[in-house]
Design an enzyme around this catalytic site. Structure first.
Site, mmCIF file in Angstrom:
data_model
loop_
_atom_site.group_PDB
_atom_site.id
_atom_site.type_symbol
_atom_site.label_atom_id
_atom_site.label_comp_id
_atom_site.label_asym_id
_atom_site.label_seq_id
_atom_site.Cartn_x
_atom_site.Cartn_y
_atom_site.Cartn_z
ATOM 1 N N ASP A 178 2.977 -2.150 112.716
ATOM 2 C CA ASP A 178 1.702 -2.554 111.830
ATOM 3 C C ASP A 178 1.630 -1.185 111.043
ATOM 4 O OD1 ASP A 178 -0.496 -3.789 110.575
ATOM 5 O OD2 ASP A 178 -1.603 -2.603 112.107
ATOM 6 N N ASP A 227 -1.789 -0.349 108.772
ATOM 7 C CA ASP A 227 -3.317 0.065 109.048
ATOM 8 C C ASP A 227 -3.789 0.028 110.382
ATOM 9 O OD1 ASP A 227 -3.822 0.274 105.809
ATOM 10 O OD2 ASP A 227 -3.054 -1.766 105.897
ATOM 11 N N THR A 278 3.448 -5.863 108.414
ATOM 12 C CA THR A 278 2.053 -5.592 107.945
ATOM 13 C C THR A 278 1.415 -6.714 107.144
ATOM 14 O OG1 THR A 278 0.975 -4.219 106.241
ATOM 15 C CG2 THR A 278 3.188 -4.966 105.691
ATOM 16 N N ASP A 303 -2.640 -3.366 116.375
ATOM 17 C CA ASP A 303 -4.032 -3.048 116.534
ATOM 18 C C ASP A 303 -5.198 -4.258 116.495
ATOM 19 O OD1 ASP A 303 -4.143 -2.614 113.688
ATOM 20 O OD2 ASP A 303 -6.010 -1.986 113.806
ATOM 21 N N SER A 304 -4.848 -5.396 115.566
ATOM 22 C CA SER A 304 -5.541 -6.513 115.328
ATOM 23 C C SER A 304 -5.125 -7.569 115.528
ATOM 24 C CB SER A 304 -5.854 -6.093 113.673
ATOM 25 O OG SER A 304 -6.484 -5.001 113.489
ATOM 26 N N ASN A 323 -4.035 -9.928 113.794
ATOM 27 C CA ASN A 323 -2.843 -10.563 112.993
ATOM 28 C C ASN A 323 -1.623 -9.798 113.673
ATOM 29 O OD1 ASN A 323 -3.192 -7.890 112.041
ATOM 30 N ND2 ASN A 323 -2.787 -8.372 109.893
#
Length: 248
Positions: free
Chosen positions: A10, A12, A44, A195-196, A198
């Site tokens: 990923d 961001d 991403t 980190d998220s 998605n």
């Protein structure tokens, strides 16, 4: 010898630090993995136009997964697969944003659309992702409930204050599966780092799913491995521990 042949990163909150830059340690670890024959790809939520500069900065020649899997690129300029949201569906999602007075944005094949340039959209616009953003958790919950009434979507986020909607069945994991098909690899040979929410699907399906130290708590609870934060070169730590050192 490490079984990992493909690293999916990923951008961001993961590969990029708080200044949206790739640290020197992350850069070195990626270069070392590539020198050992490991393919490194970007996976991403960004569109290809804003993801491409990092792909170029790292001198990658590998495929890219963009817009949460709605697009897969063989290279930065060669599209392999694209999945779109129905235009009428997007209009219904836009109406929810207007009714709820909630900020929205999304990506078409021409770029980002938001409340400031919605008038640029046409019936021919090819929508890849639609998103809502609000610091009001109750508002986001109402918006999500209404969006779920519109149709079936993959509903995730890239931050606790947003909601991201992709076509049903489309995720970073589905995009990585396409890349694996291109490269004759299996998902068991993939290490994914994110980190998220998605990133959830790819973290669960990869042979090794690694959550960043700064990841949302729900994401950390999904995986068996947690690395350092994006301020601590967490990507480099994960590559060295699970790929490079595994070869020794």
């Amino acid at each position: 010898m490490s079984r990992i042949k493909l690293i999916a990163l990923d951008l961001d909150g993961t590969l990029l630090n708080e200044d949206s830059q790739v640290s020197e340690e992350n850069r070195k670890a990626i270069a070392e993995a590539r020198s050992q024959g490991v393919t490194v790809i970007v996976a991403t939520g960004r569109e290809v136009q804003t993801a491409k500069p990092y792909w170029q900065e790292l001198n990658l020649e590998s495929p890219m997964v963009t817009v949460n899997g709605s697009e897969v690129w063989k290279s930065s300029g060669e599209l392999y697969m694209r999945q779109r949201l129905n235009v009428e569906t997007v209009r219904a999602l836009h109406k929810i944003a207007v009714d709820e007075d909630c900020w929205f944005y999304g990506y078409t094949t021409e770029g980002m659309i938001d409340g400031d340039n919605w008038s640029r959209t046409t019936p021919e616009s090819q929508w890849l992702k639609f998103c809502y953003s609000s610091e009001n958790r109750n508002q986001l919950e109402r918006v999500r409930a209404k969006a779920e009434e519109v149709g079936l979507f993959e509903i995730t986020n890239s931050h606790p204050s947003n909601i991201e909607l992709n076509p049903s069945g489309i995720s970073k994991a589905s995009g990585i599966r396409e890349v694996c098909d291109l490269l004759a690899l299996s998902m068991e040979e993939v290490m994914a780092v994110g980190d998220s929410l998605n990133d959830k699907a790819m973290l669960l399906e990869a042979g090794i799913g690694v959550a960043m130290g700064n990841a949302q708590d729900e994401v950390k609870q999904l995986v068996n491995a947690v690395t350092g934060s994006n301020r601590e070169d967490g990507v480099a730590q994960a590559i060295r521990r699970y790929v490079l050192e595994a070869d020794k």
